[in-house]
Design an enzyme around this catalytic site. Structure first.
Site, PDB file in Angstrom:
ATOM      1  N   ASP A  13       0.823  -1.216   0.000  1.00 39.14           N
ATOM      2  CA  ASP A  13       0.000   0.000   0.000  1.00 39.14           C
ATOM      3  C   ASP A  13       0.855   1.264   0.000  1.00 39.14           C
ATOM      4  O   ASP A  13       0.449   2.303   0.519  1.00 39.14           O
ATOM      5  CB  ASP A  13      -0.960   0.027   1.204  1.00 39.14           C
ATOM      6  N   LYS A  16       2.428   2.071  -5.229  1.00 38.57           N
ATOM      7  CA  LYS A  16       3.114   1.534  -6.417  1.00 38.57           C
ATOM      8  C   LYS A  16       2.296   1.751  -7.689  1.00 38.57           C
ATOM      9  O   LYS A  16       2.857   1.973  -8.760  1.00 38.57           O
ATOM     10  CB  LYS A  16       3.368   0.030  -6.233  1.00 38.57           C
ATOM     11  N   GLY A  40      -3.925  -4.909  -4.374  1.00 37.65           N
ATOM     12  CA  GLY A  40      -4.859  -3.884  -4.811  1.00 37.65           C
ATOM     13  C   GLY A  40      -4.125  -2.619  -5.186  1.00 37.65           C
ATOM     14  O   GLY A  40      -3.459  -2.025  -4.347  1.00 37.65           O
ATOM     15  N   HIS A  41      -4.173  -2.251  -6.454  1.00 43.52           N
ATOM     16  CA  HIS A  41      -3.534  -1.016  -6.911  1.00 43.52           C
ATOM     17  C   HIS A  41      -4.604  -0.050  -7.396  1.00 43.52           C
ATOM     18  O   HIS A  41      -5.427  -0.406  -8.237  1.00 43.52           O
ATOM     19  CB  HIS A  41      -2.572  -1.301  -8.074  1.00 43.52           C
ATOM     20  N   GLN A 219       2.086  -6.161  -3.167  1.00 40.60           N
ATOM     21  CA  GLN A 219       2.294  -6.133  -1.714  1.00 40.60           C
ATOM     22  C   GLN A 219       3.591  -5.370  -1.391  1.00 40.60           C
ATOM     23  O   GLN A 219       3.891  -4.380  -2.036  1.00 40.60           O
ATOM     24  CB  GLN A 219       2.305  -7.550  -1.120  1.00 40.60           C
TER      25      GLN A 219
END
Length: 406
Positions: A13, A16, A40-41, A219
């Site tokens: 988080d 990225k 999750g991006h 991650q």
């Protein structure tokens, strides 16, 4: 032409997605090499927001070929959902722009069931990632190559029946509806078939031809199965070593880019030395909108931990740093940064003056408040690696460049 890798230097988080999206516009290929839909991006581009869990962030820019490598685990149901989601937002998603390794392992509804009943204490996303990697290591997994060769449904039925029998003996929670799962997985697999192929040869071709290639980590370093805060980790190698095994090609990375958040967060259980279970933590969470893109869970928040980051830099060999979310620290009178741990394992803090001015959207170094510049310089001096890029907001244009990246 060059090869780049972007990795999270903390617990994920870090931001990225924004950097990957920025770089992707100048890349010929973007490679995802580990993890699955537990990542999750959030990418913001031209006024639109895209939340990606599985497909590489380069898909949004439209130029690059995107690869989901052999080190990933892929849920066909989630894959198709994400393809449909992107298309509704106007993003072109075709087999020419997206390739999934035939050697990648499949995440099934059985794995999600196992994640629920086995991993409550770890605090996983419940996406079935750990059990899928477990089957891979046990050599009982299903690979995506089983879709085009026609054996997928039989393999899935056998897999489900094996775990159904185990479930009946061991677990209280009712097992999945196997017939329904077979139907849904069969439909998703049929739609996914055109995207499946030999990713190793394709990546090697682009590297050999001197194309711009970007590896996108998911991650963060301290969720790495080997180097993270075990057992509160993910089930793959999130550090630079995973790029070689999970992509299947040896690559000389000219730029090894570490993404560092200006404070520290993590999701789920596990140690967090600088965590602030108080008003400061709440304030950081509110300022940074710290809720998981995949699960929606509130992230735990605390001060920046430079001692931990130093270890991350040893593991990954970062030679360029992008600092994110500096704007979220505006308004703090004093900022603390952990520079060491004492004999009891507690953080030893250095206190630095904060700043009241808003810095979101600033794109020139000299326009930052002096205390903000001093905070950034302190981080850079401690880590001994250039902080070449400072992200001052969520939009792609909210960047201060101190050192050229491309």
């Amino acid at each position: 032409m060059a090869n780049y890798i972007v990795l999270g230097a903390q617990w994920g988080d870090e931001g990225k997605g924004k950097i990957v999206d920025m770089l992707s516009a100048k890349m010929d290929m973007v490679v995802r090499f580990q993890g699955g839909a537990n990542a999750g991006h959030t990418v913001k581009c031209e006024g639109k927001e895209y939340v990606l869990h599985l497909i590489p962030g380069g898909i949004v820019s439209g130029k690059a070929v995107n690869v989901i490598g052999n080190g990933c685990v892929v849920d066909p149901l989630t894959f198709i959902e994400e393809v449909d989601y992107l298309r509704k937002l106007g993003v072109e998603v075709t087999p020419e722009k997206l390739l999934v390794s035939s050697q990648a392992h499949v995440v099934t509804p059985v794995h999600k069931y196992l994640d629920r009943v086995l991993n409550k204490k770890i605090g996983t996303t419940g996406r079935g990632i750990g059990p899928a990697y477990g089957d891979k290591v046990h050599r009982t997994g299903i690979r995506l190559e089983n879709i085009p060769d026609g054996s997928f449904i039989d393999r899935f039925r056998e897999h489900a029946e094996t775990y159904r029998q185990i479930s009946a003996q061991v677990y209280d929670e009712p097992f999945i509806d196997v017939d329904d799962a077979v139907r849904r997985m069969g439909e998703a697999a049929e739609r996914m078939k055109p995207y499946i192929g030999d990713s190793v040869e394709r990546i090697a071709e682009f590297v050999r031809r001197g194309k711009n290639v970007l590896y996108e980590g998911a991650q963060g370093t301290f969720l790495d199965i080997d180097h993270g805060t075990y057992p509160f980790v993910t089930s793959s190698s999130t550090s630079i070593g995973g790029a070689f095994t999970g992509g299947g090609v040896f690559v000389e990375f000219e730029k090894r880019i570490g993404i560092v958040k200006a404070y520290t967060t993590r999701v789920g259980e596990g140690p967090f030395p600088t965590e602030q279970n108080n008003e400061i933590g709440e304030r950081l969470r509110k300022n940074g909108h710290e809720f998981g893109a995949t699960t929606g869970r509130p992230r735990r928040c605390g001060w920046l931990d430079l001692k931990m980051l130093k270890r991350s830099f040893i593991i990954n060999g970062f030679n360029y740093v992008s600092l994110s979310k500096i704007s979220c620290l505006s308004g703090f009178e004093t900022l603390k940064v952990a520079v060491d741990y004492n004999a009891a394992g507690e953080p030893v803090y250095e206190e630095l003056p904060g700043w009241r001015e808003e810095v979101e959207g600033i794109t020139e170094w000299n326009k930052l408040p002096e205390s903000c510049r001093n905070y950034i310089n302190f981080i850079e001096e401690y880590l001994a690696v250039p902080l070449g890029m400072i992200s001052t907001g969520p939009d792609r244009k909210d960047i201060i460049y101190r050192e050229k990246l491309i």
